[in-house]
Write a protein that holds these residues in place. Sequence first.
Motif, PDB file in Angstrom:
ATOM      1  N   LEU A   5      14.327 -38.820  22.046  1.00 41.75           N
ATOM      2  CA  LEU A   5      15.387 -38.474  21.112  1.00 41.75           C
ATOM      3  C   LEU A   5      15.280 -37.010  20.702  1.00 41.75           C
ATOM      4  CD1 LEU A   5      17.663 -39.269  19.076  1.00 41.75           C
ATOM      5  CD2 LEU A   5      15.824 -39.952  17.505  1.00 41.75           C
ATOM      6  N   THR A   6      16.429 -36.319  20.709  1.00 42.24           N
ATOM      7  CA  THR A   6      16.505 -34.926  20.261  1.00 42.24           C
ATOM      8  C   THR A   6      17.738 -34.741  19.374  1.00 42.24           C
ATOM      9  OG1 THR A   6      17.772 -34.273  22.226  1.00 42.24           O
ATOM     10  CG2 THR A   6      15.369 -34.025  22.340  1.00 42.24           C
ATOM     11  N   THR A   7      17.804 -33.590  18.716  1.00 44.57           N
ATOM     12  CA  THR A   7      18.970 -33.229  17.914  1.00 44.57           C
ATOM     13  C   THR A   7      19.174 -31.719  17.976  1.00 44.57           C
ATOM     14  OG1 THR A   7      20.102 -33.561  15.795  1.00 44.57           O
ATOM     15  CG2 THR A   7      17.805 -32.859  15.690  1.00 44.57           C
ATOM     16  N   HIS A   8      20.308 -31.285  17.480  1.00 46.82           N
ATOM     17  CA  HIS A   8      20.653 -29.870  17.354  1.00 46.82           C
ATOM     18  C   HIS A   8      21.621 -29.796  16.192  1.00 46.82           C
ATOM     19  CE1 HIS A   8      22.348 -26.019  19.471  1.00 46.82           C
ATOM     20  NE2 HIS A   8      21.524 -25.723  18.495  1.00 46.82           N
ATOM     21  N   GLY A  45      18.208 -24.176  15.411  1.00 45.33           N
ATOM     22  CA  GLY A  45      18.792 -25.397  14.865  1.00 45.33           C
ATOM     23  C   GLY A  45      18.271 -26.662  15.532  1.00 45.33           C
ATOM     24  N   ARG A  46      17.180 -26.538  16.275  1.00 47.17           N
ATOM     25  CA  ARG A  46      16.553 -27.676  16.955  1.00 47.17           C
ATOM     26  C   ARG A  46      15.173 -27.906  16.343  1.00 47.17           C
ATOM     27  NH1 ARG A  46      19.422 -28.302  21.879  1.00 47.17           N
ATOM     28  NH2 ARG A  46      20.693 -26.475  22.368  1.00 47.17           N
ATOM     29  N   THR A  47      14.569 -29.030  16.682  1.00 49.31           N
ATOM     30  CA  THR A  47      13.190 -29.252  16.246  1.00 49.31           C
ATOM     31  C   THR A  47      12.257 -28.719  17.326  1.00 49.31           C
ATOM     32  OG1 THR A  47      13.257 -31.498  17.164  1.00 49.31           O
ATOM     33  CG2 THR A  47      13.787 -31.253  14.828  1.00 49.31           C
ATOM     34  N   LEU A  52      11.678 -38.093  18.802  1.00 50.34           N
ATOM     35  CA  LEU A  52      10.979 -39.299  19.238  1.00 50.34           C
ATOM     36  C   LEU A  52      10.636 -39.105  20.712  1.00 50.34           C
ATOM     37  CD1 LEU A  52      10.151 -42.039  18.035  1.00 50.34           C
ATOM     38  CD2 LEU A  52      12.238 -42.984  18.990  1.00 50.34           C
ATOM     39  N   PRO A  53       9.395 -38.724  21.014  1.00 56.58           N
ATOM     40  CA  PRO A  53       9.012 -38.491  22.405  1.00 56.58           C
ATOM     41  C   PRO A  53       8.872 -39.806  23.176  1.00 56.58           C
ATOM     42  CG  PRO A  53       7.134 -38.174  20.975  1.00 56.58           C
ATOM     43  CD  PRO A  53       8.314 -38.438  20.080  1.00 56.58           C
ATOM     44  N   ALA A  54       8.816 -39.699  24.477  1.00 56.50           N
ATOM     45  CA  ALA A  54       8.721 -40.871  25.346  1.00 56.50           C
ATOM     46  C   ALA A  54       7.553 -41.772  24.971  1.00 56.50           C
ATOM     47  CB  ALA A  54       8.619 -40.434  26.803  1.00 56.50           C
ATOM     48  N   SER A  55       6.447 -41.183  24.560  1.00 59.47           N
ATOM     49  CA  SER A  55       5.257 -41.980  24.223  1.00 59.47           C
ATOM     50  C   SER A  55       5.464 -42.859  22.989  1.00 59.47           C
ATOM     51  CB  SER A  55       4.052 -41.070  24.009  1.00 59.47           C
ATOM     52  OG  SER A  55       4.290 -40.195  22.916  1.00 59.47           O
ATOM     53  N   MET A  94      19.643 -47.284  20.096  1.00 64.24           N
ATOM     54  CA  MET A  94      19.220 -46.822  21.416  1.00 64.24           C
ATOM     55  C   MET A  94      18.923 -48.080  22.233  1.00 64.24           C
ATOM     56  SD  MET A  94      17.104 -43.306  20.582  1.00 64.24           S
ATOM     57  CE  MET A  94      15.766 -44.024  19.634  1.00 64.24           C
ATOM     58  N   SER A  95      19.725 -48.330  23.249  1.00 64.47           N
ATOM     59  CA  SER A  95      19.685 -49.595  23.971  1.00 64.47           C
ATOM     60  C   SER A  95      19.067 -49.510  25.358  1.00 64.47           C
ATOM     61  CB  SER A  95      21.107 -50.159  24.093  1.00 64.47           C
ATOM     62  OG  SER A  95      21.923 -49.252  24.804  1.00 64.47           O
ATOM     63  N   GLU A  96      18.668 -48.329  25.772  1.00 57.99           N
ATOM     64  CA  GLU A  96      18.051 -48.163  27.087  1.00 57.99           C
ATOM     65  C   GLU A  96      17.072 -46.996  27.036  1.00 57.99           C
ATOM     66  OE1 GLU A  96      20.799 -46.703  30.114  1.00 57.99           O
ATOM     67  OE2 GLU A  96      22.116 -46.003  28.529  1.00 57.99           O
ATOM     68  N   ALA A  97      16.163 -46.968  27.959  1.00 58.78           N
ATOM     69  CA  ALA A  97      15.180 -45.876  28.027  1.00 58.78           C
ATOM     70  C   ALA A  97      15.854 -44.666  28.663  1.00 58.78           C
ATOM     71  CB  ALA A  97      13.958 -46.299  28.818  1.00 58.78           C
ATOM     72  N   ALA A  98      16.473 -43.849  27.832  1.00 56.59           N
ATOM     73  CA  ALA A  98      17.222 -42.676  28.291  1.00 56.59           C
ATOM     74  C   ALA A  98      17.086 -41.575  27.251  1.00 56.59           C
ATOM     75  CB  ALA A  98      18.694 -43.042  28.482  1.00 56.59           C
ATOM     76  N   HIS A  99      17.605 -40.397  27.573  1.00 61.76           N
ATOM     77  CA  HIS A  99      17.628 -39.295  26.610  1.00 61.76           C
ATOM     78  C   HIS A  99      18.792 -39.516  25.656  1.00 61.76           C
ATOM     79  CE1 HIS A  99      18.348 -34.709  25.854  1.00 61.76           C
ATOM     80  NE2 HIS A  99      17.878 -35.322  24.782  1.00 61.76           N
ATOM     81  N   TYR A 100      18.487 -39.644  24.388  1.00 63.17           N
ATOM     82  CA  TYR A 100      19.497 -39.720  23.346  1.00 63.17           C
ATOM     83  C   TYR A 100      19.468 -38.400  22.589  1.00 63.17           C
ATOM     84  CZ  TYR A 100      20.171 -44.683  24.099  1.00 63.17           C
ATOM     85  OH  TYR A 100      20.479 -45.894  24.656  1.00 63.17           O
ATOM     86  N   HIS A 101      20.628 -37.759  22.521  1.00 64.29           N
ATOM     87  CA  HIS A 101      20.761 -36.493  21.808  1.00 64.29           C
ATOM     88  C   HIS A 101      21.805 -36.716  20.726  1.00 64.29           C
ATOM     89  CE1 HIS A 101      20.514 -32.190  21.153  1.00 64.29           C
ATOM     90  NE2 HIS A 101      21.830 -32.095  21.253  1.00 64.29           N
TER      91      HIS A 101
END
Length: 117
Positions: A5-8, A45-47, A52-55, A94-101
């Motif tokens: 998970l990422t944001t901007h 404007g990002r972290t 939430l990293p893959a681990s 989040m319903s699948e193991a993917a990149h959520y932005h």
Amino acid sequence: MSGFLTTHVLDTARGCPAKGLKIELFRLSGNGRHLLKTLVTNDDGRTDEQILPASEFEIGEYELVFHAGAYLDASGTPPESPRFLDIVPIRFGMSEAAHYHVPLLLSPFGYSTYRGS
């Protein structure tokens, strides 16, 4: 592919990234929520790290809480009491193991979000 998970955050009123905005991540379960992490946005404007990293990624329901009022105060936006926007919560699944932005486009009187890439 593992999920993460990422944001901007962009300040659309000033036309720049929202530097120094506090963000909290909660995991939702039943009627409760559990604080997982607190971060602050950098000059872009990002972290500095994935929210939430893959681990740590798990499918489920989450809430990002953006502390917009404190950011607007610190950025010199004329104060009002109370602020029209103070805390901006965004609940999502989040319903699948993917990149959520999950970006936030912010101004003193409105905001929008979407699932980005």
